[in-house]
Scaffold this motif. Structure first.
Motif, mmCIF file in Angstrom:
data_model
loop_
_atom_site.group_PDB
_atom_site.id
_atom_site.type_symbol
_atom_site.label_atom_id
_atom_site.label_comp_id
_atom_site.label_asym_id
_atom_site.label_seq_id
_atom_site.Cartn_x
_atom_site.Cartn_y
_atom_site.Cartn_z
ATOM 1 N N ARG A 1 13.665 0.671 8.409
ATOM 2 C CA ARG A 1 12.662 0.307 7.394
ATOM 3 C C ARG A 1 12.373 1.493 6.477
ATOM 4 N N LEU A 2 12.317 2.684 7.044
ATOM 5 C CA LEU A 2 12.131 3.881 6.226
ATOM 6 C C LEU A 2 13.324 4.094 5.304
ATOM 7 N N ASN A 3 14.526 3.872 5.827
ATOM 8 C CA ASN A 3 15.725 4.017 5.003
ATOM 9 C C ASN A 3 15.708 3.055 3.819
ATOM 10 N N ILE A 4 15.284 1.834 4.047
ATOM 11 C CA ILE A 4 15.195 0.845 2.969
ATOM 12 C C ILE A 4 14.227 1.321 1.893
ATOM 13 N N ARG A 5 13.097 1.851 2.304
ATOM 14 C CA ARG A 5 12.118 2.369 1.333
ATOM 15 C C ARG A 5 12.683 3.547 0.561
ATOM 16 N N ASP B 1 10.554 9.713 -1.285
ATOM 17 C CA ASP B 1 11.603 10.688 -1.581
ATOM 18 C C ASP B 1 12.152 11.263 -0.274
ATOM 19 N N SER B 2 13.137 12.138 -0.374
ATOM 20 C CA SER B 2 13.796 12.652 0.827
ATOM 21 C C SER B 2 12.846 13.460 1.710
ATOM 22 N N ALA C 1 22.537 4.410 -5.517
ATOM 23 C CA ALA C 1 23.854 4.427 -4.865
ATOM 24 C C ALA C 1 24.042 5.708 -4.053
ATOM 25 N N ARG C 2 23.576 6.842 -4.581
ATOM 26 C CA ARG C 2 23.676 8.108 -3.862
ATOM 27 C C ARG C 2 22.860 8.037 -2.582
ATOM 28 N N ARG C 3 21.654 7.499 -2.669
ATOM 29 C CA ARG C 3 20.800 7.374 -1.487
ATOM 30 C C ARG C 3 21.415 6.419 -0.463
ATOM 31 N N GLN C 4 22.004 5.330 -0.947
ATOM 32 C CA GLN C 4 22.660 4.384 -0.038
ATOM 33 C C GLN C 4 23.794 5.066 0.701
ATOM 34 N N ALA C 5 24.612 5.841 -0.028
ATOM 35 C CA ALA C 5 25.727 6.555 0.596
ATOM 36 C C ALA C 5 25.215 7.568 1.626
ATOM 37 N N GLU C 6 24.124 8.230 1.306
ATOM 38 C CA GLU C 6 23.524 9.213 2.219
ATOM 39 C C GLU C 6 23.067 8.535 3.517
ATOM 40 N N VAL C 7 22.399 7.405 3.387
ATOM 41 C CA VAL C 7 21.922 6.672 4.558
ATOM 42 C C VAL C 7 23.104 6.120 5.354
ATOM 43 N N ASP C 8 24.107 5.591 4.655
ATOM 44 C CA ASP C 8 25.292 5.076 5.345
ATOM 45 C C ASP C 8 25.992 6.176 6.138
ATOM 46 N N PHE C 9 26.056 7.363 5.578
ATOM 47 C CA PHE C 9 26.668 8.489 6.282
ATOM 48 C C PHE C 9 25.874 8.818 7.548
ATOM 49 N N ALA C 10 24.554 8.841 7.424
ATOM 50 C CA ALA C 10 23.704 9.133 8.588
ATOM 51 C C ALA C 10 23.873 8.061 9.657
ATOM 52 N N ARG C 11 23.917 6.786 9.243
ATOM 53 C CA ARG C 11 24.146 5.709 10.212
ATOM 54 C C ARG C 11 25.479 5.908 10.932
ATOM 55 N N GLY C 12 26.508 6.220 10.160
ATOM 56 C CA GLY C 12 27.825 6.431 10.743
ATOM 57 C C GLY C 12 27.828 7.572 11.739
ATOM 58 N N SER C 13 27.120 8.630 11.414
ATOM 59 C CA SER C 13 27.030 9.779 12.302
ATOM 60 C C SER C 13 26.350 9.406 13.610
ATOM 61 N N VAL C 14 25.276 8.651 13.516
ATOM 62 C CA VAL C 14 24.557 8.215 14.713
ATOM 63 C C VAL C 14 25.444 7.295 15.545
ATOM 64 N N ARG C 15 26.147 6.378 14.890
ATOM 65 C CA ARG C 15 27.031 5.458 15.617
ATOM 66 C C ARG C 15 28.184 6.215 16.276
ATOM 67 N N TYR C 16 28.690 7.214 15.599
ATOM 68 C CA TYR C 16 29.774 8.022 16.154
ATOM 69 C C TYR C 16 29.349 8.660 17.472
ATOM 70 N N GLU C 17 28.083 9.017 17.546
ATOM 71 C CA GLU C 17 27.540 9.625 18.766
ATOM 72 C C GLU C 17 27.128 8.570 19.796
ATOM 73 N N GLY D 1 0.779 -1.221 0.000
ATOM 74 C CA GLY D 1 0.000 0.000 0.000
ATOM 75 C C GLY D 1 0.811 1.270 0.000
ATOM 76 N N HIS D 2 2.125 1.170 -0.221
ATOM 77 C CA HIS D 2 2.979 2.351 -0.272
ATOM 78 C C HIS D 2 2.987 2.930 -1.689
ATOM 79 N N LYS D 3 3.061 4.233 -1.767
ATOM 80 C CA LYS D 3 3.111 4.925 -3.051
ATOM 81 C C LYS D 3 4.393 4.545 -3.788
ATOM 82 N N LEU D 4 4.275 4.248 -5.085
ATOM 83 C CA LEU D 4 5.451 3.959 -5.899
ATOM 84 C C LEU D 4 5.901 5.230 -6.600
ATOM 85 N N LEU D 5 7.186 5.503 -6.541
ATOM 86 C CA LEU D 5 7.757 6.605 -7.296
ATOM 87 C C LEU D 5 8.216 6.082 -8.641
#
Length: 74
Positions: A46-50, A57-58, A20-36, A7-11
């Motif tokens: 789950r939202l990141n996977i979507r 979209d962002s 790949a850009r989105r994956q890198a963006e999410v990986d950076f955010a994960r790293g930032s959270v882990r750093y803290e 039932g999720h909207k398809l883009l």
């Protein structure tokens, strides 16, 4: 509006470069959270996977994260 099987909207399909850009963006955010010293809750992952898959979209990702019960409000 097209919906996926959950039932999720398809883009419109995103390119492999965008994925790949989105994956890198999410990986950076994960790293930032882990750093803290934190980890991302399953709900946010789950939202990141979507987001990486192009289902949302962002703007939608940010709105969903901010409205999540897992976000600490100050």
């Amino acid at each position: 509006m097209q919906l996926d099987t959950q039932g999720h909207k398809l883009l419109t399909a995103i390119t492999s470069e965008e994925r790949a850009r989105r994956q890198a963006e999410v990986d950076f955010a994960r790293g930032s959270v882990r750093y803290e010293g934190g980890t991302l809750p399953d709900e946010i992952e789950r939202l990141n996977i979507r987001y990486i898959a192009g289902e949302i979209d962002s703007r939608e990702l940010t709105a969903a994260i901010l409205s999540s019960h897992t976000v600490q409000r100050f």
